[in-house]
Design an enzyme around this catalytic site. Structure first.
Site, PDB file in Angstrom:
ATOM      1  N   PHE A   1       0.699  -1.223   0.000  1.00 19.27           N
ATOM      2  CA  PHE A   1       0.000   0.000   0.000  1.00 19.27           C
ATOM      3  C   PHE A   1       0.713   1.248   0.000  1.00 19.27           C
ATOM      4  O   PHE A   1       1.708   1.345   0.490  1.00 19.27           O
ATOM      5  CB  PHE A   1      -0.773   0.204   1.192  1.00 19.27           C
ATOM      6  CG  PHE A   1      -1.533  -0.790   1.071  1.00 19.27           C
ATOM      7  CD1 PHE A   1      -2.327  -0.880   0.017  1.00 19.27           C
ATOM      8  CD2 PHE A   1      -1.391  -1.816   1.895  1.00 19.27           C
ATOM      9  CE1 PHE A   1      -3.058  -1.869  -0.160  1.00 19.27           C
ATOM     10  CE2 PHE A   1      -2.135  -2.802   1.655  1.00 19.27           C
ATOM     11  CZ  PHE A   1      -2.959  -2.793   0.623  1.00 19.27           C
TER      12      PHE A   1
ATOM     13  N   GLU B   1       7.339   0.944   0.912  1.00 22.81           N
ATOM     14  CA  GLU B   1       6.460  -0.207   1.153  1.00 22.81           C
ATOM     15  C   GLU B   1       6.982  -1.472   0.509  1.00 22.81           C
ATOM     16  O   GLU B   1       6.407  -2.547   0.695  1.00 22.81           O
ATOM     17  CB  GLU B   1       5.059   0.096   0.615  1.00 22.81           C
ATOM     18  CG  GLU B   1       4.530   1.427   1.123  1.00 22.81           C
ATOM     19  CD  GLU B   1       3.032   1.559   0.981  1.00 22.81           C
ATOM     20  OE1 GLU B   1       2.369   0.584   0.618  1.00 22.81           O
ATOM     21  OE2 GLU B   1       2.531   2.664   1.258  1.00 22.81           O
ATOM     22  N   LEU B   2       8.014  -1.349  -0.285  1.00 18.88           N
ATOM     23  CA  LEU B   2       8.533  -2.493  -1.033  1.00 18.88           C
ATOM     24  C   LEU B   2      10.025  -2.632  -0.792  1.00 18.88           C
ATOM     25  O   LEU B   2      10.703  -1.677  -0.437  1.00 18.88           O
ATOM     26  CB  LEU B   2       8.315  -2.273  -2.543  1.00 18.88           C
ATOM     27  CG  LEU B   2       6.906  -1.939  -3.017  1.00 18.88           C
ATOM     28  CD1 LEU B   2       6.917  -1.589  -4.501  1.00 18.88           C
ATOM     29  CD2 LEU B   2       5.968  -3.111  -2.749  1.00 18.88           C
TER      30      LEU B   2
END
Ligand code: NAG
Ligand code: NAG
Length: 305
Positions: free
Chosen positions: A15, A159-160
């Site tokens: 997200f 987020e990654l």
């Protein structure tokens, strides 16, 4: 990142965020609303977002490719094409916003992209790129996707990928404060504490504003009439993180996230009165300008923030 439509699905790893912040464009008081702009071409211009007077902070989303030797890439959905140079005219909007007292951050990361830092040296290289391409730096060899206007700071929505070296990145960015511009450092961690991607960066204690994403994460968000988990998590964040201000990040509409939407009347009557007692309270962050336009959420809450 052709389409952002699936950025808010139910997988907490994927997200994005949004945020909000506090300050004084609108309410005379303690809190303000921060909002994310950039991921939907039908959300009006940046200048229009600022002209509402409701958002003291706007995060421009996203620079979603950077680090590990990659050529940095920015995505602004249908607004314009940063790579082709069609976004340089945003400098006019940037100045218009700043003249109203709105602070603008470039948000790096997001739920869709390719980014990571491979070493401390890489963090330094990326920090210099951000300084020269978006902040107060001037380098003839670095293209400025948003033109010559300088943004106020950098927002991390990591987020990654790996969590490594973002602490180095924010330290380097902060060190540029001496070069004639204050560089704001903000971030949008997910509410499970500590954030798995941004925890070490947050532990540097140098963030100005942290807008925690209290959505897409059922263990620490509002669920069906129950504020217990949300307030417990808010209290953990506000007592654990050395940031100047903490914001409660929320979806601006039910469709803006997989879960975690709070009806405006519940927020203003049951939640704001509780969280405003925290000395770290900065306001509310919303994802996103597009969804807020659909729902009218910010207008419903702004007087209570
Ligand atoms: C340094 O950053 C630039 C972007 O400014 C990138 O194109 C380049 O590949 C990076 N260099 C290294 C060695 O990673
Ligand atoms: C609210 O949620 C908490 C935590 O899951 C739970 O312990 C509590 O019983 C719930 N309260 C109500 C009224 O359902």
């Amino acid at each position: 990142m052709a389409s952002k439509s699936h950025q808010f699905n139910s997988n907490p790893l994927i997200f994005l965020l949004l945020g909000l912040s506090a300050i004084g464009v609108s309410a005379a008081g303690n809190g303000g609303i921060a909002i994310y702009w950039g991921q939907n071409g039908n959300e009006g211009t940046l200048a229009e977002a600022c002209a509402t007077g409701k958002f003291p902070y706007v995060n421009i989303a996203f620079l979603n490719v950077f680090g590990s030797g990659a050529t940095p890439q920015m995505n602004l959905a249908g607004h314009c094409n940063p790579a082709s140079g069609s976004c340089v005219s945003l400098s006019t909007d940037i100045r218009s916003c700043q003249n109203r007292g709105v602070k603008l951050m470039l948000s790096i990361g997001g739920g869709i992209g390719t980014y990571s830092l491979s070493s401390k040296l890489d963090a330094r290289n990326v920090s210099l790129y951000l300084w020269n391409a978006f902040l107060g730096g001037k380098s003839a060899s670095v293209f400025r996707p948003l033109g010559d206007a300088a943004l106020n700071g950098i927002d991390l929505d990591i987020e990654l990928g790996s969590s490594q070296f973002y602490d180095d990145l924010v330290r380097y960015l902060k060190s540029y404060c001496g070069r004639g511009q204050k560089v704001y450092i903000t971030g949008a961690p997910q509410c499970p504490f500590p954030d798995r991607q941004m925890g070490s960066a947050l532990n540097t204690g140098i963030f100005d504003y942290v807008w925690v994403q209290f959505y897409n994460n059922p263990p620490c968000q509002y669920t069906s009439g129950n504020t217990t988990n949300l307030i417990r998590s808010w209290n953990q964040w506000t007592t654990s993180i050395r940031a100047k201000k903490i914001f409660m990040g929320l979806p601006a509409a039910t469709q803006a996230a997989g879960s975690g939407f709070i009806p405006a009347e519940v927020l203003t009557s049951e939640i704001l009165p509780v969280i405003k007692s925290s000395p770290k309270y900065g306001g509310i962050m919303l994802w996103s300008k597009f969804w807020d336009d659909q729902s009218g959420y910010s207008s419903s809450i702004v007087s209570g923030v």
